[in-house]
Design an enzyme around this catalytic site. Structure first.
Site, PDB file in Angstrom:
ATOM      1  N   GLU A 299       0.857  -1.189   0.000  1.00 37.64           N
ATOM      2  CA  GLU A 299       0.000   0.000   0.000  1.00 37.64           C
ATOM      3  C   GLU A 299       0.893   1.238   0.000  1.00 37.64           C
ATOM      4  O   GLU A 299       1.637   1.467   0.948  1.00 37.64           O
ATOM      5  CB  GLU A 299      -0.867  -0.058   1.264  1.00 37.64           C
ATOM      6  N   ASP A 349     -14.377   5.020  10.347  1.00 43.30           N
ATOM      7  CA  ASP A 349     -14.265   3.572  10.191  1.00 43.30           C
ATOM      8  C   ASP A 349     -15.634   3.047   9.752  1.00 43.30           C
ATOM      9  O   ASP A 349     -16.636   3.743   9.878  1.00 43.30           O
ATOM     10  CB  ASP A 349     -13.886   2.918  11.524  1.00 43.30           C
TER      11      ASP A 349
HETATM   12  N1  UDP Z   1       0.618   5.549  12.391  1.00 44.05           N
HETATM   13  C1  UDP Z   1       1.966   5.562  12.652  1.00 44.05           C
HETATM   14  N2  UDP Z   1       2.661   4.394  12.643  1.00 44.05           N
HETATM   15  C2  UDP Z   1       2.065   3.205  12.375  1.00 44.05           C
HETATM   16  C3  UDP Z   1       0.681   3.181  12.126  1.00 44.05           C
HETATM   17  C4  UDP Z   1      -0.023   4.370  12.116  1.00 44.05           C
HETATM   18  O1  UDP Z   1       2.544   6.615  12.881  1.00 44.05           O
HETATM   19  O2  UDP Z   1       2.764   2.176  12.364  1.00 44.05           O
HETATM   20  C5  UDP Z   1      -0.118   6.843  12.415  1.00 44.05           C
HETATM   21  C6  UDP Z   1      -0.165   7.506  11.039  1.00 44.05           C
HETATM   22  O3  UDP Z   1      -0.079   8.907  11.204  1.00 44.05           O
HETATM   23  C7  UDP Z   1      -1.516   7.090  10.533  1.00 44.05           C
HETATM   24  C8  UDP Z   1      -2.379   7.085  11.810  1.00 44.05           C
HETATM   25  O4  UDP Z   1      -1.461   6.638  12.809  1.00 44.05           O
HETATM   26  O5  UDP Z   1      -2.019   7.992   9.576  1.00 44.05           O
HETATM   27  C9  UDP Z   1      -3.599   6.200  11.769  1.00 44.05           C
HETATM   28  O6  UDP Z   1      -3.214   4.894  11.456  1.00 44.05           O
HETATM   29  P1  UDP Z   1      -4.224   3.711  11.154  1.00 44.05           P
HETATM   30  O7  UDP Z   1      -3.412   2.479  10.988  1.00 44.05           O
HETATM   31  O8  UDP Z   1      -5.318   3.743  12.165  1.00 44.05           O
HETATM   32  O9  UDP Z   1      -4.830   4.164   9.765  1.00 44.05           O
HETATM   33  P2  UDP Z   1      -5.649   3.420   8.625  1.00 44.05           P
HETATM   34  O10 UDP Z   1      -5.692   1.961   8.947  1.00 44.05           O
HETATM   35  O11 UDP Z   1      -6.979   4.093   8.609  1.00 44.05           O
HETATM   36  O12 UDP Z   1      -4.852   3.717   7.407  1.00 44.05           O
END
Ligand code: UDP
Length: 364
Positions: A299, A349
């Site tokens: 991704e 979500d």
């Molecule tokens: N994030 C981070 N490190 C990680 C995972 C997430 O810094 O390993 C931060 C990052 O800024 C991200 C936010 O946390 O945009 C939200 O992450 P999440 O995995 O909840 O996002 P999603 O699954 O919606 O992409």
């Protein structure tokens, strides 16, 4: 004449259409894409239900929402336990005792708390941005290793220029519990999200491959009310300016191996790897997977423009200012109900989208 024209066959549209139909109303659902289910769309290959638009893990604390989705699928007992990699080491996400142990060698919650306390940013006010939020929550080491570069990659912005709210999504706990979500209910619909949406739309007219904006008057004339789940700025012809998003690119490979990375989600937190995470889809639902086959997806965050898919709303001040103007207009528009990530411009979500649809339907 239908009671509702529903523009968008994603989670908001499907929930609203189901509730309305159950209440005896008639609905016509149209979607620009050639398929239903919006970004939840899944596609089967070698018995693996691939999450085409990124990983979707269902979780909720709300009894009503959980029992609603149970009507359309049997959920498995998948628990999200992602891992994160940087500087040649593997860390557990959420930030838990496993993470603190890998980072500092500490083995008790007290030691972990002390370590964080030593390096935590101490503020006597609310954090102004993502960096302050992260530093005050977990301190410098975790910020530098697991947050800073991942966040820059994901948003292409300095964490100082991002809202604190984004990082509030990230759980921190001082237990040996590496379940990412705090919610009571969690799982993946067995047989894939697309099958679940097919059930949600049972008995409802759905037309895919139709762009509402190409013939608005025609579609508007078909129903008493419109439920719009696309971009709110586009609905109003961008009259107050264009809202910004972050987009994604997916690179998928089918491999003739049984087990590639040993986990559904692996985050790549270093700056020099272009992708933020790699998904091995079979681990979401292993019930029908063929032997010696796996599907992996990298991704990769991408600049957004009008021709690309809008995945993440940028909830900064500038964009929220623009959005509020559209929302004011929308609030005065009794004929249209706006819902979902794009129409409400919120980093929702799935369960929150369902909650919003239930609430908007009941108020209508
Ligand atoms: N994030 C981070 N490190 C990680 C995972 C997430 O810094 O390993 C931060 C990052 O800024 C991200 C936010 O946390 O945009 C939200 O992450 P999440 O995995 O909840 O996002 P999603 O699954 O919606 O992409």
């Amino acid at each position: 004449m239908y009671d509702y024209l529903i523009v968008g066959a994603g989670m908001f549209g499907a929930t609203f259409a189901r509730l309305a139909t159950d209440a005896g109303k008639t609905c016509l659902v149209i979607d620009k894409r050639e398929h239903i289910a919006g970004n939840c769309y899944s596609k089967e290959i070698h018995g693996i239900h691939q999450h085409i638009y990124g990983p979707h893990i269902f979780h909720t604390n709300d009894e009503k929402i959980w029992s609603f989705v149970q009507r359309f699928a049997t959920f498995n007992n998948f628990v999200n336990r992602p891992i994160a990699m940087n500087f040649g080491k593997v860390f557990s996400l959420p930030f838990s005792m496993y993470t603190f142990n890998a980072m500092w060698g500490v083995t008790t919650p007290e030691e972990a708390l002390n370590k964080i306390e030593e390096q935590r940013l101490k503020l006597d006010r609310e954090p102004y941005n993502l960096e302050e939020q992260a530093l005050s929550l977990v301190g410098t080491d975790i910020y530098e290793t697991l947050i800073k570069d991942y966040t820059k990659k994901q948003w292409k912005k300095d964490p100082k220029d991002l809202p604190a709210s984004i990082i509030k999504r990230l759980p921190v706990r001082f237990t040996w519990d590496n379940n990412y979500f705090f919610d009571k209910y969690q799982g993946i619909p067995i047989g894939g999200y697309t099958a679940m949406f097919e059930k949600m739309f049972e008995g409802i007219e759905v037309e895919t491959g139709i762009d509402y904006f190409e013939n608005r008057d025609h579609w508007n004339s078909k129903a008493k009310q419109i439920v719009f789940t696309g971009k709110i700025d586009e609905f109003y012809d961008f009259k107050f300016g264009e809202l910004e998003y972050r987009s994604l690119k997916f690179e998928t490979e089918v491999l003739d191996v049984d087990n590639y990375q040993g986990n559904a989600v692996v985050n790549y937190n270093s700056a020099d790897v272009p992708w933020t995470r790699m998904i091995e889809h079979k681990y979401f639902d292993e019930s029908t997977v063929e032997k010696n086959k796996t599907v992996i997806t990298k991704e990769i965050p991408d600049e957004w423009d009008r021709n690309k898919t809008a995945y993440y709303p940028i909830g900064d001040e500038l964009n929220m200012g623009i959005f509020k103007k559209y929302r004011e207009l929308a609030n005065q528009d009794d004929n249209v109900i706006f819902g979902g990530r794009l129409a409400e411009y919120r980093y929702y979500d799935m369960h929150q989208v369902i909650g919003s649809a239930i609430s908007k339907f009941s108020k209508n």
